[in-house]
Write a protein that holds these residues in place. Sequence first.
Motif, PDB file in Angstrom:
ATOM      1  N   THR A   1       0.784  -0.985   0.207  1.00 48.81           N
ATOM      2  CA  THR A   1       0.329  -0.101  -0.407  1.00 48.81           C
ATOM      3  C   THR A   1       0.997   1.109  -0.521  1.00 48.81           C
ATOM      4  O   THR A   1       2.047   1.494   0.891  1.00 48.81           O
ATOM      5  CB  THR A   1      -1.095  -0.104   1.323  1.00 48.81           C
ATOM      6  OG1 THR A   1      -1.100  -1.248   1.208  1.00 48.81           O
ATOM      7  CG2 THR A   1      -1.679   1.126   0.881  1.00 48.81           C
ATOM      8  N   THR A   2       0.802   2.056  -0.892  1.00 47.63           N
ATOM      9  CA  THR A   2       0.822   3.216  -0.646  1.00 47.63           C
ATOM     10  C   THR A   2       0.648   4.731  -0.687  1.00 47.63           C
ATOM     11  O   THR A   2      -0.400   4.325  -1.149  1.00 47.63           O
ATOM     12  CB  THR A   2       1.916   3.719  -1.804  1.00 47.63           C
ATOM     13  OG1 THR A   2       3.096   3.091  -2.838  1.00 47.63           O
ATOM     14  CG2 THR A   2       2.841   5.002  -2.437  1.00 47.63           C
ATOM     15  N   TRP A   3       0.667   5.808   0.123  1.00 53.84           N
ATOM     16  CA  TRP A   3      -0.645   6.735   0.331  1.00 53.84           C
ATOM     17  C   TRP A   3       1.127   7.979  -0.303  1.00 53.84           C
ATOM     18  O   TRP A   3       2.079   8.046   0.339  1.00 53.84           O
ATOM     19  CB  TRP A   3      -0.201   6.641   1.881  1.00 53.84           C
ATOM     20  CG  TRP A   3      -1.400   5.318   2.640  1.00 53.84           C
ATOM     21  CD1 TRP A   3      -2.939   5.709   2.360  1.00 53.84           C
ATOM     22  CD2 TRP A   3      -0.598   4.984   3.092  1.00 53.84           C
ATOM     23  NE1 TRP A   3      -3.022   4.464   3.144  1.00 53.84           N
ATOM     24  CE2 TRP A   3      -1.947   3.898   3.519  1.00 53.84           C
ATOM     25  CE3 TRP A   3       0.568   4.085   3.488  1.00 53.84           C
ATOM     26  CZ2 TRP A   3      -2.170   2.214   4.172  1.00 53.84           C
ATOM     27  CZ3 TRP A   3       0.913   3.349   4.028  1.00 53.84           C
ATOM     28  CH2 TRP A   3      -0.820   1.452   4.792  1.00 53.84           C
ATOM     29  N   THR A   4      -0.371   8.584  -0.277  1.00 58.58           N
ATOM     30  CA  THR A   4       0.276  10.396  -1.017  1.00 58.58           C
ATOM     31  C   THR A   4      -0.157  11.535  -0.840  1.00 58.58           C
ATOM     32  O   THR A   4      -1.737  11.552   0.204  1.00 58.58           O
ATOM     33  CB  THR A   4      -0.207  10.245  -2.676  1.00 58.58           C
ATOM     34  OG1 THR A   4       1.082   9.054  -3.377  1.00 58.58           O
ATOM     35  CG2 THR A   4       1.086  11.584  -3.248  1.00 58.58           C
ATOM     36  N   ASN A   5       0.905  12.002   0.517  1.00 56.90           N
ATOM     37  CA  ASN A   5       0.487  13.143   1.067  1.00 56.90           C
ATOM     38  C   ASN A   5      -0.235  14.570   0.190  1.00 56.90           C
ATOM     39  O   ASN A   5       0.998  15.233  -0.185  1.00 56.90           O
ATOM     40  CB  ASN A   5       1.226  13.658   1.823  1.00 56.90           C
ATOM     41  CG  ASN A   5       1.174  15.256   2.423  1.00 56.90           C
ATOM     42  OD1 ASN A   5       0.289  15.728   3.206  1.00 56.90           O
ATOM     43  ND2 ASN A   5       2.332  16.022   2.836  1.00 56.90           N
ATOM     44  N   SER A   6      -1.819  14.120  -0.002  1.00 57.67           N
ATOM     45  CA  SER A   6      -2.311  15.363  -0.865  1.00 57.67           C
ATOM     46  C   SER A   6      -3.328  15.444  -0.325  1.00 57.67           C
ATOM     47  O   SER A   6      -4.413  14.386   0.260  1.00 57.67           O
ATOM     48  CB  SER A   6      -2.288  14.469  -2.225  1.00 57.67           C
ATOM     49  OG  SER A   6      -3.030  14.264  -2.400  1.00 57.67           O
ATOM     50  N   LEU A   7      -4.672  16.625  -0.892  1.00 59.98           N
ATOM     51  CA  LEU A   7      -5.641  17.267  -0.692  1.00 59.98           C
ATOM     52  C   LEU A   7      -6.653  15.745  -1.090  1.00 59.98           C
ATOM     53  O   LEU A   7      -7.971  15.234  -0.631  1.00 59.98           O
ATOM     54  CB  LEU A   7      -5.952  18.000  -1.086  1.00 59.98           C
ATOM     55  CG  LEU A   7      -5.090  19.256  -0.560  1.00 59.98           C
ATOM     56  CD1 LEU A   7      -5.964  20.479  -0.589  1.00 59.98           C
ATOM     57  CD2 LEU A   7      -5.879  19.559   1.170  1.00 59.98           C
ATOM     58  N   ALA A   8      -6.017  15.011  -1.976  1.00 59.32           N
ATOM     59  CA  ALA A   8      -6.637  13.746  -2.854  1.00 59.32           C
ATOM     60  C   ALA A   8      -7.252  12.446  -2.020  1.00 59.32           C
ATOM     61  O   ALA A   8      -7.850  11.632  -1.327  1.00 59.32           O
ATOM     62  CB  ALA A   8      -5.735  13.506  -3.689  1.00 59.32           C
ATOM     63  N   LEU A   9      -6.107  12.858  -0.747  1.00 64.80           N
ATOM     64  CA  LEU A   9      -6.188  11.436   0.703  1.00 64.80           C
ATOM     65  C   LEU A   9      -7.836  11.306   0.761  1.00 64.80           C
ATOM     66  O   LEU A   9      -8.241  12.575   1.441  1.00 64.80           O
ATOM     67  CB  LEU A   9      -5.355  11.477   2.007  1.00 64.80           C
ATOM     68  CG  LEU A   9      -3.972  10.996   1.507  1.00 64.80           C
ATOM     69  CD1 LEU A   9      -2.997  11.220   2.632  1.00 64.80           C
ATOM     70  CD2 LEU A   9      -3.952   9.497   1.701  1.00 64.80           C
ATOM     71  N   GLU A  10      -8.734  10.597   1.276  1.00 62.65           N
ATOM     72  CA  GLU A  10      -9.827  10.723   1.548  1.00 62.65           C
ATOM     73  C   GLU A  10      -9.894  11.374   3.002  1.00 62.65           C
ATOM     74  O   GLU A  10     -11.619  11.699   3.307  1.00 62.65           O
ATOM     75  CB  GLU A  10     -10.576   9.097   1.212  1.00 62.65           C
ATOM     76  CG  GLU A  10     -11.530   8.980   1.124  1.00 62.65           C
ATOM     77  CD  GLU A  10     -13.033   7.891   1.085  1.00 62.65           C
ATOM     78  OE1 GLU A  10     -13.501   7.721   0.971  1.00 62.65           O
ATOM     79  OE2 GLU A  10     -11.514   6.498   1.219  1.00 62.65           O
ATOM     80  N   HIS A  11      -9.302  11.571   4.092  1.00 63.44           N
ATOM     81  CA  HIS A  11      -9.777  11.294   5.125  1.00 63.44           C
ATOM     82  C   HIS A  11      -8.957  12.938   5.829  1.00 63.44           C
ATOM     83  O   HIS A  11      -8.592  12.557   6.437  1.00 63.44           O
ATOM     84  CB  HIS A  11      -9.297  10.828   6.016  1.00 63.44           C
ATOM     85  CG  HIS A  11     -10.648   9.414   5.169  1.00 63.44           C
ATOM     86  ND1 HIS A  11     -11.884   9.259   4.882  1.00 63.44           N
ATOM     87  CD2 HIS A  11      -9.765   8.205   5.007  1.00 63.44           C
ATOM     88  CE1 HIS A  11     -12.421   8.259   4.754  1.00 63.44           C
ATOM     89  NE2 HIS A  11     -11.441   7.464   4.689  1.00 63.44           N
TER      90      HIS A  11
END
Length: 844
Positions: A34-44
Motif C-alpha cells: 500500500t502506498t499513500w500520497t500526502n495530498s488533499l486527494a487523501l480521502e480523510h
Amino acid sequence: MGMCCFLYLIYLLCSLFDPINAEKFDYPIANVSTTWTNSLALEHSVNFTDGSSVRAILLRGATGFYGPSFACGFYCNGNCSSFHFAVFIVYTNSGSRITNPNLGFPQLVWSANPNKPVKENSTLDLTKGGLALRDADGVLVWSTNITGSNIVGLNMTETGNLVLYDSKNYTLWQSFDDPTDALVPGQKLVLGKSLTAMANKAGDNSFALSVTNTGLFASINSDPPQFYYQEEVTGTKNSTKPSYVRFRNGSLALFILSAEPNKPDSVISTPLASSMQYMKLESDGHLKVYEWSDLSGWIVVADLLTGILAECGYPLVCGNYGICSNGQCSCPGPLGTGGDDNTTFRQLSARQPSLGCSRITPLSCEDTKYHRLVDLNDIMYFYSPPDITRTDIGSCKNACLTNCSCEAALFQYGSNSSDGDCYLPTQVFSLVNNVKEETHYNSSAFIKVQVSPVIPSSSPSSDPKFKTAGTATIVGSSVGATVGVSLLVFVILFLIRKKKNVEEEDDEEYLDLVPGMPTRFAYEDLKLATNNFSTQLGQGGFGSVYEGALINGTKIAVKCLDGLGQVKKSFLAEVETIGSVHHVNLVRLVGFCVDKTHRLLVYEYMCNGSLEKWIFPKTEEHILDWKTRQSIISDIAKGLTYLHEQCRQKIVHLDIKPQNILLDANFNAKVSDFGLSKLIERDGGEVMTTMRGTPGYMAPEWLSSVITEKVDVYSFGIVVMEIVCGRKNLDRSQPEERMHLLRLLKEDKGCNIIDKNSDDMLLHREETTEMMKVAAWCLQSDFARRPSMSVVVKVLEGVMEVEPSLDYNFSSGITPMTTAKDLDKQVQFRDSTPLLPSLLSGPR
C-alpha cells in the motif's frame, strides 16, 4: 425501543449535517503493498481552526458515542508547507468520523520525522520490509528498516501504538519503542531511550527526559548535560535498579526489575484515568499531563517536574545568564564601582526579559588578563553535579579565572565559605535567587566578563614641562635609560629562567583548576586499589592498563602512562580534553593521578573487555549473535560521530581497532583511547604530527601526507568488516588466496565471507550483506567519497541509503608489510569538506 429509535435518529441527523468528513470510516489496519500520497486527494483530510491539518490513513474509531481516538497519517500545524508522518489524537463521533474542529484540535503524540518534515506529495510505502517515508523528490527520509522480515500488515491500536506485524500476528516493529516528545497511557520509556524537545528560546538547546540505571532524569543539552530534575533510586543490587518508567494515570511510575525470574515487575499502583490522557515534554522543559474534558477540550492536569524552585527551577525560564526571582527575570548587575560605565550584561529583548541576557563585551581567550568576575550574592543554580569539587570560595573563583572555558564559578556552602561546593560550568543557563529559608544553604555566583583595557588619553611628550627640560636632563636620561634597559634585560632573563622552572611544578597544580575535572587520586590509593598493579588488562602505545577497585567497591581500569619525556604533554592533553567529553559510547574518564613522575588515568571498568576477544573468538561461548554485532557497530558509529562533529573541538581518534572498542556488561560498545592524538580545530587549522595508528587499520592517505577525520571512517570500515566476518583483516593462518579480507570483499562484495561459525549470522544473510556495503562505502580509496560518521549513523538507522555506485577497487592502506621508508614521514592534518546542514539535521 423508543429510546433506541430516538438515538438512531440523532445519529442520522449528525451524519447528514456534520460538515467535516461526513462519510463513515473506521480503518485501523492496512495490508502490505500500500502506498499513500500526502495530498488533499487523501480521502480523510480535515482542516482545523487552529491552523492544523490532518490527513489520516489509519484510524481507531471511538469506543463510545463520542470521544478522542488515535489515528496516524500526515500532520501539519501552521501554513502546512511541511508535514510529519505521525500518530495523533483526534475527536470522533460514533460513526468514527473526525469531527468537532472548534474544540478537539489534533494532539501530536509521536512522529517518525520530527526534525525533517516532508512536503506535499511525499509518499509512505508499506512493504514486506516495513514502512518507508520519502519526500516529494523521492529522497528517503525515514524507514523502519526491518530487513529479512515478512510483514503482512500495519495496525493502529486502541492504545495509540502503531504496529507492524507478521502472519503469526507477532509484532516486528512498534512506535512505542521510539518515543519522540510524548507518552500515552501504558507506554514505557526504557533504558537508552529519551523524550526530547527543542527549546522555545533562541539557540539550539533541547531538553531530554531519560531513564538510567540510577533513576529518572531531565536535562538540558550541554557538554556535559545539566540536569534540572533527578529522581534517583538508592541501592546497588539489580533488584533495586529501574528498568523503565511507564505512563500511568497522571504520573510516571518507576518499574523495578524483579530478581526472581517468574515474579512480575513491581510498581506503585495508580488509579485509572477518567478520560483520555497523554504526557508531553514541552519546549520550556516542563513535563505536562493533558486530559480530555468534554467541556473544555484538552486541559493540563499535572506538571510533573516542578520542584522546590517552582518555575525558577527550569534551565531557560529566564534565558542564558538571566536571574529568576519569583518568576521575574533580570540580568547580572555591574562589575563594581570606579568606572563611568561598568555595566556587564544587557537584556536580549526589553519587551521579553525571559529571553535572557548577553555580555556587552564578548569573552576572548586571547585577552584572559582582562577577565573579571561579577559577584552575585544569594544567587544559586538549578544544577549541582554529583562529582562537585569541595574547596574554599577564593580557590573556586581563581579556578574559573585561570581557565578560559569556564563561564562562571558557582559556590554553595553552609555557614563557612572556606568549605563548600564549587561548580565551574562551561555553559550558563538561568540563575536563581536563593531563598535560604527554603534551601537551607548559602550560595554565590561569579559570572565571568571581559573588561576593556585602559588606554591613556595623552602621552608624556605633550606635557609642557617635558618640552622645557634642558640638555643635561636629556643626557642624564639617556644614561639612565641605558642602565635601565640593561637592568630590564637582566630581570627578563631571570624571570624567564625562573618561569621555566616554576612551570614544571605548576603543571600539576594547574590540573586541579580545570573546570569539571574528574576526581584526583593519590598514587598510593591507586596502588592499593590495583593490588600493586597485579592484574593487567591490556597494553597499548601509551601504557599498560590494570584492573582495580575503589574502597566503595566500584571497579576501575587504571592506565599507567609510560615514557616521561612525552607523558606530560599527552597526559595534559587527555585529562583536559577527555575530562570534559561525555557520551554514552565513549569510555568515561573517572579520574587521574599526578604524583612526581607518575601519570595515571582512571577509567570506568568495562567487564566484557575489548571487542577483539569477541569477534576473533577461540571458544564458541564468545561468538556473538547478529543483533549484538549490529548494535556494537551502531555504538561505535555514534561514538565517532560525537568525537568528529559534536565536541566543542573536533577529536580525530587515529587508532580505531577492535582493541580500542570496549564492551560493558550489556555489550554496549564504547570507544576508548580517544584524545591521545592531535586535536583538529573546527576552523580548519593545520597541525603537523608524525604518522601513527595500527597497520591493517590505517587509511591509504597516510602515505600521501594529507589526513582528515576520514581516516577514522576507513578504520571503522575495517572494523565493521571484521565484526561481520568474525576474523581479522589480515589472517596469516588462512590460505594465501583468503589471507586478505579486503581482497575477498573486493572479489565477491561481501556476499560469501560472513562469519560461518554462527548459525544466527547465516539466518541474517541479507542484513549482513547490506552491512558489508556500509563497510565498502567507508573503505573507498578516495577519502572524499567516504561518508561522514553522522551519515553512517543515519544509514544504520535506516533513514538514508548507501551510496549506490561504490568503487570496490580498494587500496590496501597501511599494512604490516608496508616499508619503514613509507612510514617515516610527517603528515598534514586538514579538516574535511564541511558537512551540509541537511546531513546533520535528519531524524536521530
